[in-house]
Design a protein around this motif. Structure first.
Motif, PDB file in Angstrom:
ATOM      1  N   LEU A 119       5.108 -16.943  27.540  1.00 21.07           N
ATOM      2  CA  LEU A 119       5.771 -17.231  26.263  1.00 21.07           C
ATOM      3  C   LEU A 119       4.763 -17.251  25.118  1.00 21.07           C
ATOM      4  O   LEU A 119       5.000 -16.667  24.052  1.00 21.07           O
ATOM      5  CB  LEU A 119       6.502 -18.574  26.348  1.00 21.07           C
ATOM      6  N   LEU A 120       3.624 -17.891  25.319  1.00 19.52           N
ATOM      7  CA  LEU A 120       2.614 -17.985  24.264  1.00 19.52           C
ATOM      8  C   LEU A 120       2.066 -16.603  23.908  1.00 19.52           C
ATOM      9  O   LEU A 120       1.915 -16.265  22.727  1.00 19.52           O
ATOM     10  CB  LEU A 120       1.478 -18.907  24.707  1.00 19.52           C
ATOM     11  N   GLY A 121       1.774 -15.788  24.922  1.00 22.14           N
ATOM     12  CA  GLY A 121       1.272 -14.444  24.655  1.00 22.14           C
ATOM     13  C   GLY A 121       2.280 -13.593  23.910  1.00 22.14           C
ATOM     14  O   GLY A 121       1.926 -12.876  22.954  1.00 22.14           O
ATOM     15  N   LEU A 122       3.531 -13.667  24.316  1.00 19.79           N
ATOM     16  CA  LEU A 122       4.579 -12.907  23.635  1.00 19.79           C
ATOM     17  C   LEU A 122       4.767 -13.389  22.200  1.00 19.79           C
ATOM     18  O   LEU A 122       5.046 -12.595  21.299  1.00 19.79           O
ATOM     19  CB  LEU A 122       5.888 -13.015  24.412  1.00 19.79           C
ATOM     20  N   MET A 123       4.623 -14.687  21.976  1.00 16.55           N
ATOM     21  CA  MET A 123       4.762 -15.216  20.613  1.00 16.55           C
ATOM     22  C   MET A 123       3.658 -14.708  19.702  1.00 16.55           C
ATOM     23  O   MET A 123       3.890 -14.454  18.515  1.00 16.55           O
ATOM     24  CB  MET A 123       4.782 -16.742  20.646  1.00 16.55           C
ATOM     25  N   LEU A 124       2.445 -14.552  20.246  1.00 16.68           N
ATOM     26  CA  LEU A 124       1.365 -13.972  19.438  1.00 16.68           C
ATOM     27  C   LEU A 124       1.732 -12.557  18.988  1.00 16.68           C
ATOM     28  O   LEU A 124       1.531 -12.192  17.819  1.00 16.68           O
ATOM     29  CB  LEU A 124       0.063 -13.949  20.232  1.00 16.68           C
ATOM     30  N   LEU A 125       2.265 -11.764  19.914  1.00 15.62           N
ATOM     31  CA  LEU A 125       2.690 -10.411  19.558  1.00 15.62           C
ATOM     32  C   LEU A 125       3.849 -10.445  18.569  1.00 15.62           C
ATOM     33  O   LEU A 125       3.920  -9.633  17.644  1.00 15.62           O
ATOM     34  CB  LEU A 125       3.089  -9.639  20.815  1.00 15.62           C
ATOM     35  N   GLY A 126       4.769 -11.396  18.756  1.00 14.78           N
ATOM     36  CA  GLY A 126       5.900 -11.527  17.840  1.00 14.78           C
ATOM     37  C   GLY A 126       5.462 -11.896  16.435  1.00 14.78           C
ATOM     38  O   GLY A 126       6.018 -11.394  15.449  1.00 14.78           O
ATOM     39  N   LEU A 127       4.463 -12.758  16.309  1.00 13.65           N
ATOM     40  CA  LEU A 127       3.939 -13.132  14.992  1.00 13.65           C
ATOM     41  C   LEU A 127       3.302 -11.936  14.288  1.00 13.65           C
ATOM     42  O   LEU A 127       3.390 -11.804  13.065  1.00 13.65           O
ATOM     43  CB  LEU A 127       2.916 -14.264  15.133  1.00 13.65           C
ATOM     44  N   CYS A 128       2.642 -11.073  15.061  1.00 12.66           N
ATOM     45  CA  CYS A 128       2.097  -9.840  14.481  1.00 12.66           C
ATOM     46  C   CYS A 128       3.237  -8.957  13.977  1.00 12.66           C
ATOM     47  O   CYS A 128       3.212  -8.452  12.839  1.00 12.66           O
ATOM     48  CB  CYS A 128       1.295  -9.068  15.525  1.00 12.66           C
ATOM     49  N   HIS A 129       4.225  -8.778  14.822  1.00 11.34           N
ATOM     50  CA  HIS A 129       5.252  -7.773  14.552  1.00 11.34           C
ATOM     51  C   HIS A 129       6.201  -8.186  13.435  1.00 11.34           C
ATOM     52  O   HIS A 129       6.651  -7.340  12.659  1.00 11.34           O
ATOM     53  CB  HIS A 129       6.036  -7.487  15.823  1.00 11.34           C
ATOM     54  N   VAL A 130       6.508  -9.454  13.325  1.00 10.19           N
ATOM     55  CA  VAL A 130       7.456  -9.887  12.295  1.00 10.19           C
ATOM     56  C   VAL A 130       6.893  -9.632  10.898  1.00 10.19           C
ATOM     57  O   VAL A 130       7.644  -9.450   9.931  1.00 10.19           O
ATOM     58  CB  VAL A 130       7.836 -11.371  12.499  1.00 10.19           C
ATOM     59  N   GLN A 131       5.571  -9.589  10.780  1.00  9.85           N
ATOM     60  CA  GLN A 131       4.964  -9.281   9.484  1.00  9.85           C
ATOM     61  C   GLN A 131       5.169  -7.815   9.097  1.00  9.85           C
ATOM     62  O   GLN A 131       5.146  -7.473   7.905  1.00  9.85           O
ATOM     63  CB  GLN A 131       3.465  -9.597   9.515  1.00  9.85           C
ATOM     64  N   LEU A 132       5.350  -6.958  10.083  1.00  7.65           N
ATOM     65  CA  LEU A 132       5.619  -5.550   9.799  1.00  7.65           C
ATOM     66  C   LEU A 132       7.070  -5.315   9.442  1.00  7.65           C
ATOM     67  O   LEU A 132       7.385  -4.586   8.496  1.00  7.65           O
ATOM     68  CB  LEU A 132       5.256  -4.689  11.019  1.00  7.65           C
ATOM     69  N   ILE A 133       7.983  -5.906  10.211  1.00  5.00           N
ATOM     70  CA  ILE A 133       9.391  -5.580  10.013  1.00  5.00           C
ATOM     71  C   ILE A 133      10.035  -6.400   8.905  1.00  5.00           C
ATOM     72  O   ILE A 133      11.074  -5.992   8.367  1.00  5.00           O
ATOM     73  CB  ILE A 133      10.190  -5.721  11.326  1.00  5.00           C
TER      74      ILE A 133
ATOM     75  N   ILE B 274       2.523   4.741   8.239  1.00  5.19           N
ATOM     76  CA  ILE B 274       2.918   3.336   8.357  1.00  5.19           C
ATOM     77  C   ILE B 274       3.891   3.143   9.511  1.00  5.19           C
ATOM     78  O   ILE B 274       3.826   2.155  10.257  1.00  5.19           O
ATOM     79  CB  ILE B 274       3.546   2.848   7.030  1.00  5.19           C
ATOM     80  N   VAL B 275       4.784   4.101   9.679  1.00  4.71           N
ATOM     81  CA  VAL B 275       5.807   3.992  10.725  1.00  4.71           C
ATOM     82  C   VAL B 275       5.188   4.019  12.124  1.00  4.71           C
ATOM     83  O   VAL B 275       5.739   3.434  13.058  1.00  4.71           O
ATOM     84  CB  VAL B 275       6.853   5.117  10.566  1.00  4.71           C
ATOM     85  N   VAL B 276       4.024   4.642  12.278  1.00  2.54           N
ATOM     86  CA  VAL B 276       3.381   4.710  13.594  1.00  2.54           C
ATOM     87  C   VAL B 276       3.124   3.312  14.152  1.00  2.54           C
ATOM     88  O   VAL B 276       3.530   2.985  15.271  1.00  2.54           O
ATOM     89  CB  VAL B 276       2.069   5.513  13.526  1.00  2.54           C
ATOM     90  N   ILE B 277       2.459   2.445  13.381  1.00  3.08           N
ATOM     91  CA  ILE B 277       2.156   1.105  13.890  1.00  3.08           C
ATOM     92  C   ILE B 277       3.434   0.291  14.052  1.00  3.08           C
ATOM     93  O   ILE B 277       3.579  -0.478  15.011  1.00  3.08           O
ATOM     94  CB  ILE B 277       1.139   0.373  12.980  1.00  3.08           C
ATOM     95  N   ILE B 278       4.390   0.469  13.153  1.00  2.00           N
ATOM     96  CA  ILE B 278       5.658  -0.261  13.271  1.00  2.00           C
ATOM     97  C   ILE B 278       6.340   0.076  14.588  1.00  2.00           C
ATOM     98  O   ILE B 278       6.844  -0.810  15.296  1.00  2.00           O
ATOM     99  CB  ILE B 278       6.570   0.058  12.081  1.00  2.00           C
ATOM    100  N   ASN B 279       6.341   1.355  14.942  1.00  4.06           N
ATOM    101  CA  ASN B 279       7.063   1.770  16.140  1.00  4.06           C
ATOM    102  C   ASN B 279       6.318   1.439  17.425  1.00  4.06           C
ATOM    103  O   ASN B 279       6.945   1.094  18.437  1.00  4.06           O
ATOM    104  CB  ASN B 279       7.373   3.264  16.072  1.00  4.06           C
ATOM    105  N   VAL B 280       5.006   1.539  17.421  1.00  6.88           N
ATOM    106  CA  VAL B 280       4.266   1.129  18.617  1.00  6.88           C
ATOM    107  C   VAL B 280       4.509  -0.359  18.876  1.00  6.88           C
ATOM    108  O   VAL B 280       4.713  -0.778  20.016  1.00  6.88           O
ATOM    109  CB  VAL B 280       2.764   1.432  18.461  1.00  6.88           C
ATOM    110  N   GLY B 281       4.531  -1.161  17.813  1.00  6.48           N
ATOM    111  CA  GLY B 281       4.837  -2.576  17.973  1.00  6.48           C
ATOM    112  C   GLY B 281       6.261  -2.797  18.457  1.00  6.48           C
ATOM    113  O   GLY B 281       6.506  -3.566  19.401  1.00  6.48           O
ATOM    114  N   ASN B 282       7.218  -2.120  17.819  1.00  5.19           N
ATOM    115  CA  ASN B 282       8.630  -2.259  18.195  1.00  5.19           C
ATOM    116  C   ASN B 282       8.869  -1.949  19.659  1.00  5.19           C
ATOM    117  O   ASN B 282       9.443  -2.750  20.398  1.00  5.19           O
ATOM    118  CB  ASN B 282       9.484  -1.297  17.347  1.00  5.19           C
ATOM    119  N   TYR B 283       8.421  -0.766  20.065  1.00  3.27           N
ATOM    120  CA  TYR B 283       8.796  -0.280  21.385  1.00  3.27           C
ATOM    121  C   TYR B 283       7.910  -0.830  22.505  1.00  3.27           C
ATOM    122  O   TYR B 283       8.274  -0.736  23.677  1.00  3.27           O
ATOM    123  CB  TYR B 283       8.833   1.251  21.386  1.00  3.27           C
ATOM    124  N   THR B 284       6.772  -1.414  22.136  1.00  5.37           N
ATOM    125  CA  THR B 284       5.998  -2.146  23.138  1.00  5.37           C
ATOM    126  C   THR B 284       6.613  -3.517  23.384  1.00  5.37           C
ATOM    127  O   THR B 284       6.877  -3.905  24.528  1.00  5.37           O
ATOM    128  CB  THR B 284       4.530  -2.307  22.689  1.00  5.37           C
TER     129      THR B 284
END
Length: 448
Positions: free
Chosen positions: A340-354, A252-262
């Motif tokens: 901004l829009l592209g980064l927000m899409l990634l942020g919406l993905c990542h906030v569900q993990l953290i 589980i931590v693998v996807i969390i960290n790839v998202g975090n550090y990307t």
């Protein structure tokens, strides 16, 4: 004693719970403040400690030091994790925040390559390794601390405040360098401006140390002490009784960290160097995305209390499979609105993990090995995948010439992440030690 024993039934317990959450979160804030600062001033650090004529090579060198420091995280977890299960969470967390903030502060004082030659990058690496060593015991302890204080039915909500601290720390780590970059000349930033954000870590860590020294240990650990169930060797108990769960956690931590550090570490350099976006055009949208995630994260934590941790994690993985390509296509347009829009899409993905992270992973283990198991599993996976993510992304873009490589990396990690998410047990609303032979133990590991 379970977390339900600390339910918010009196003003005194509510106050204690809030102070416990704040004391744990500020350490995570300090940790991610350092990561944010390092990411945003990586080009200046590279020029100061690895001077040359190639900005890409300087950035790769700076990210190389960033990645090497992660080698110490598993060692730190092996030292601090079992220690936290033997002498208590509060004592260890006081030490980790002192070492972590102190090493970050020291980077701001280091002389550069032009002053002391190759000793400069050696000292930088030493400071980063000390930071990595202390971080190995920080996050696992902080998440354990909150999980053991929070009421069972609201663990997701209170745990999300730890990641709120992560985002605040990274936001400060982005905001301070951004303000300096926009207000100072480029020569001033290269000369002394890049040092200022690192020096701020000193007083920030001092506040965290003060808060942690004022708190007692968690009710769960105190009960473990009183019932004489503290493991003589938490490491052995973890390996004998919980190795399967440890592997699930690491997956589980693998996807969390790839998202975090990307998103939070690599993206500033990607926007500026790979896409050629200006400082303001790169940094301001990232800060806006962090603010968006701050607004959403406690709601995601609360949602995981209601619907469960697994559905939220699965939703995040699916989003990270579907959305990275559209997100990077928008970012590649290199104008403020689409970035901004592209980064927000990634942020919406990542906030569900953290959002549910700090409530989910500590609850996978009993109290007797919780600090050790979570810290060791989390940091081994983070060292292998998280710390290398910016370096891999930067190097593969350089080698392949494909600016979308980070998107493919995110998608692959998410596809693999679905497997451990499906295998993990649902812990939402349940006592921390449910299913074990005795409070805080298993039948076979209590005295291992």
């Amino acid at each position: 004693m379970t977390a339900s024993d600390t339910a918010e039934d009196t003003p005194e317990k509510q106050s204690l719970l809030r102070r416990a959450v704040a004391a744990a979160a500020i350490g995570n804030c300090t940790e991610w403040y350092d990561f944010g600062v390092y990411a945003y001033v990586a080009t200046y650090v590279g020029a100061a400690f690895f001077p040359g004529n190639d900005p890409t090579l300087e950035a790769l060198s700076a990210f190389g030091v960033f990645a090497l420091s992660f080698l110490l995280r598993p060692l730190g977890s092996l030292f601090f994790g079992p220690l936290g299960d033997r002498i208590g969470r509060q004592r260890v967390l006081a030490v980790t925040i002192l070492l972590m903030s102190g090493s970050t502060f020291a980077i701001g004082l280091l002389p550069g390559f032009s002053e002391i030659g190759y000793a400069a990058p050696a000292l930088l690496l030493l400071c980063r390794m000390l930071q990595g060593f202390s971080t190995g015991g920080e996050y696992g302890g902080a998440a354990t601390y909150i999980a053991e204080y929070a009421p069972n039915k609201r663990r997701g909500f209170y745990g999300s405040w730890l990641e709120f601290g992560t985002l605040v720390g990274f936001g400060l780590g982005a905001l301070v360098p951004t303000a300096l970059i926009l207000s100072l000349s480029d020569p001033a930033m290269h000369s002394w401006g890049w040092r200022v954000p690192f020096l701020i870590a000193g007083p920030l860590g001092g506040v965290g140390l003060y808060l942690r020294k004022k708190l007692e240990d968690t009710p769960a650990f105190k009960h473990l002490e009183q019932s004489h169930n503290i493991a003589k060797s938490p490491l052995k108990a973890m390996l004998v009784g919980h190795w399967r769960t440890l592997l699930i956690l690491m997956g589980i931590v693998v996807i969390i960290n790839v998202g975090n550090y990307t998103l939070l570490t690599f993206m500033p350099t990607y926007l500026k160097q790979t896409l050629g976006i200006t400082d303001a055009g790169a940094l301001i949208p990232l800060i806006a995305v962090i603010i968006m995630m701050l607004a959403l994260i406690t709601f995601v934590g609360r949602l995981s209390d209601r619907v469960g941790r697994k559905p939220v994690f699965l939703s995040a993985c699916i989003c990270f499979i579907v959305l990275p390509i559209p997100a990077f296509m928008l970012i590649a347009q290199a104008n403020w609105a689409t970035t901004l829009l592209g980064l927000m899409l990634l942020g919406l993905c990542h906030v569900q993990l953290i959002g549910p992270l700090a409530a989910t992973l500590p609850a996978m283990f009993p109290t007797v090995v919780r600090y050790a198991a979570f810290s060791i599993g989390y940091n081994i996976a983070t060292s292998a995948i998280g710390g290398t993510t910016p370096l891999i992304n930067e190097a593969m873009i350089e080698v392949t010439g494909n600016d979308f490589f980070p998107a493919y990396y995110l998608m692959a990690a998410a596809a693999l992440g679905i497997i451990p998410v499906l295998l993990m047990k649902e812990t939402a609303g349940k006592p921390l030690d449910e299913g074990y032979a005795a409070p805080g133990t298993t039948a076979t590991s209590a005295t291992s």
